[in-house]
Design a protein around this motif. Structure first.
Motif, PDB file in Angstrom:
ATOM      1  N   GLU A  56       0.835  -1.211   0.000  1.00 34.98           N
ATOM      2  CA  GLU A  56       0.000   0.000   0.000  1.00 34.98           C
ATOM      3  C   GLU A  56       0.872   1.264   0.000  1.00 34.98           C
ATOM      4  O   GLU A  56       0.692   2.178   0.810  1.00 34.98           O
TER       5      GLU A  56
ATOM      6  N   GLN B 125      -6.205   4.580  -5.020  1.00 34.22           N
ATOM      7  CA  GLN B 125      -6.421   4.360  -3.587  1.00 34.22           C
ATOM      8  C   GLN B 125      -5.756   5.453  -2.747  1.00 34.22           C
ATOM      9  O   GLN B 125      -5.633   5.300  -1.533  1.00 34.22           O
TER      10      GLN B 125
ATOM     11  N   ILE C 145     -12.618   4.047   5.485  1.00 36.93           N
ATOM     12  CA  ILE C 145     -11.352   3.737   4.824  1.00 36.93           C
ATOM     13  C   ILE C 145     -10.265   3.422   5.843  1.00 36.93           C
ATOM     14  O   ILE C 145      -9.317   2.689   5.551  1.00 36.93           O
TER      15      ILE C 145
ATOM     16  N   GLN D  22      -9.615  -0.314   4.282  1.00 34.61           N
ATOM     17  CA  GLN D  22      -8.746  -0.305   3.112  1.00 34.61           C
ATOM     18  C   GLN D  22      -7.779  -1.482   3.172  1.00 34.61           C
ATOM     19  O   GLN D  22      -7.141  -1.732   4.181  1.00 34.61           O
TER      20      GLN D  22
ATOM     21  N   THR E 206     -12.192   7.275  -2.581  1.00 30.72           N
ATOM     22  CA  THR E 206     -12.776   6.643  -1.395  1.00 30.72           C
ATOM     23  C   THR E 206     -13.883   5.677  -1.788  1.00 30.72           C
ATOM     24  O   THR E 206     -13.976   4.556  -1.265  1.00 30.72           O
TER      25      THR E 206
ATOM     26  N   VAL F 158     -12.356   2.490  -3.335  1.00 30.01           N
ATOM     27  CA  VAL F 158     -11.801   1.582  -2.331  1.00 30.01           C
ATOM     28  C   VAL F 158     -12.906   0.804  -1.635  1.00 30.01           C
ATOM     29  O   VAL F 158     -12.826  -0.421  -1.467  1.00 30.01           O
TER      30      VAL F 158
END
Length: 397
Positions: free
Chosen positions: A127, A165, A303, A307, A366, A369
């Motif tokens: 990430e 993302q 999130i 996420q 957002t 995701v």
């Protein structure tokens, strides 16, 4: 989240990519300047499981293979997301050559490196679109950019990146910005395209990708033979359907975008939509990821908790930040955003048009995701009545 463990079988493409990255790493391990390998891919394209296999092989070689080029190397796996970090540390407990201390937040490792406590050879970053790209004194990062700081200490860095993302200005990245930063360094990349998480049709995945870029069109005629797509008129009806799925198969949760009261003050803040009334997710002090705690079926995920996670079914409340105009064009209502972390000022973003476009894209990211969390199904409720009617009518048609 055991789906990202090194025990999960890889496809031929994934296994080939792991070997390609290991070859790249060994070739550049002893050069004077660091080298970087980037894996690009949308949410759900298998980036994390590739890194998990890669790190397992790297650490096994480091700790058990004296004739390997990786013997006795000091390597770390970084992720700037506390909930995902918990998952990796859980996995480490089940692997003989992975230690929990191998898995770190970037700021923590940078601060240790500055003090001479660690001397990293290879860094793997999951990430990487969450890496800070400006100082964050609240979280003890006093540099200007996580990746720049890490490049000062590591010999090879492998990272995964998805610009759709990127969710906050303090971790504001684009592929163009990333590539500009990497110009002085030896670098290579690979782009993953196959969707592994969602058992959805390619048409639905493409619809979500288009929605992420403000292109609104009717939902596809098929969501896939093994995917459950629904649009609800009532958020409470959606919650009850998610509760039923959670009782049947587990890992099913309600999530929401911004647009509802939310303050990091330790208190509860509620999302109310008609009969629906639940609090936002609370800060999770346990070592268990938020989605795996049974009591979070009575919270709304964000999130910050979801996420990077697989849920079986996700019920998404699209909040007041998005609406449709009379011509069915998507409107991003920046003034309805309630997440104070999203738009914190950046000195390097000075063009008003660029700032406006970036803010709009962060809101849309957002949604992207959150829509891609569900393996088996996606349930939708939109605060805006016009958007809700459009989605429901197009699905019925």
């Amino acid at each position: 989240m055991t789906k990202i463990a090194p025990t999960v079988p890889l496809t031929t493409e994934q296994a080939g990519l792991v070997q390609k990255i290991l070859d790249f790493t060994s070739a550049h391990l002893n050069e004077t300047k660091p080298a970087v390998f980037t894996v690009f891919g949308d949410a759900g394209t298998g980036k994390s499981v590739i890194l998990s296999h890669l790190f397992d092989r790297l650490q096994t070689a480091s700790r058990t293979e004296p004739d390997s080029v990786f013997a006795h190397t000091e390597n770390y796996f970084l992720v700037n997301h506390p909930e995902i970090l918990k998952v990796y540390r859980q996995i480490a407990g089940d692997r003989p050559h992975l230690f929990k201390k191998d898995f770190q937040r970037p700021t923590s490792l940078i601060n240790q490196a500055e003090q001479g406590k660690v001397h990293p050879d290879v860094l793997i970053i999951d990430e990487a679109h969450l890496l800070l790209s400006q100082a964050d004194h609240y979280n003890n990062f006093y540099g200007h950019n996580h990746l720049k700081s890490l490049l000062a200490y590591a010999k090879v860095i492998i990272l995964v990146f998805d610009e759709t993302q990127v969710l906050r200005f303090k971790s504001y990245w684009t592929e163009k910005r990333l590539q500009h930063l990497l110009v002085p360094f030896t670098h290579d990349n690979y782009r993953l395209t196959h969707q592994f998480r969602m058992q959805a049709s390619d048409e639905l995945v493409q619809w979500i990708n288009d929605f992420t870029h403000a292109q609104v069109r009717p939902l596809p005629t098929t969501a896939g033979d093994h995917y459950d797509l629904r649009v609800f008129d009532d958020a409470e009806d959606m919650r009850q359907a998610i509760v039923q799925k959670n009782q049947a198969v587990g890992l099913s949760r309600i999530v929401a975008t911004s647009g509802y009261p939310s303050t990091l003050d330790g208190g509860k803040h509620y999302i109310t939509e008609g009969r629906f009334h639940l609090p936002w997710d609370q800060y999770n002090y346990t070592s268990t990821p938020w989605a795996e705690l049974p009591e979070t079926i009575d919270e709304v995920g964000s999130i910050y908790t979801c996420q990077g996670f697989d849920l079986n079914y996700v019920g998404l409340i699209i909040g007041p930040t998005l609406s449709l105009d009379t011509d069915n064009r998507l409107i991003v209502n920046l003034d309805r955003n309630t997440d104070v972390e999203t738009f914190k000022h950046r000195d390097d973003l000075t063009d008003p048009q660029e700032v406006l476009a970036a803010k709009r894209q962060l809101i849309l990211n957002t949604v992207n995701v959150l829509m891609k969390r569900g393996v088996k199904g996606l349930y939708l409720f939109a605060h805006d009545q016009r958007l809700r009617s459009f989605l429901k009518q197009s699905l019925n048609n």
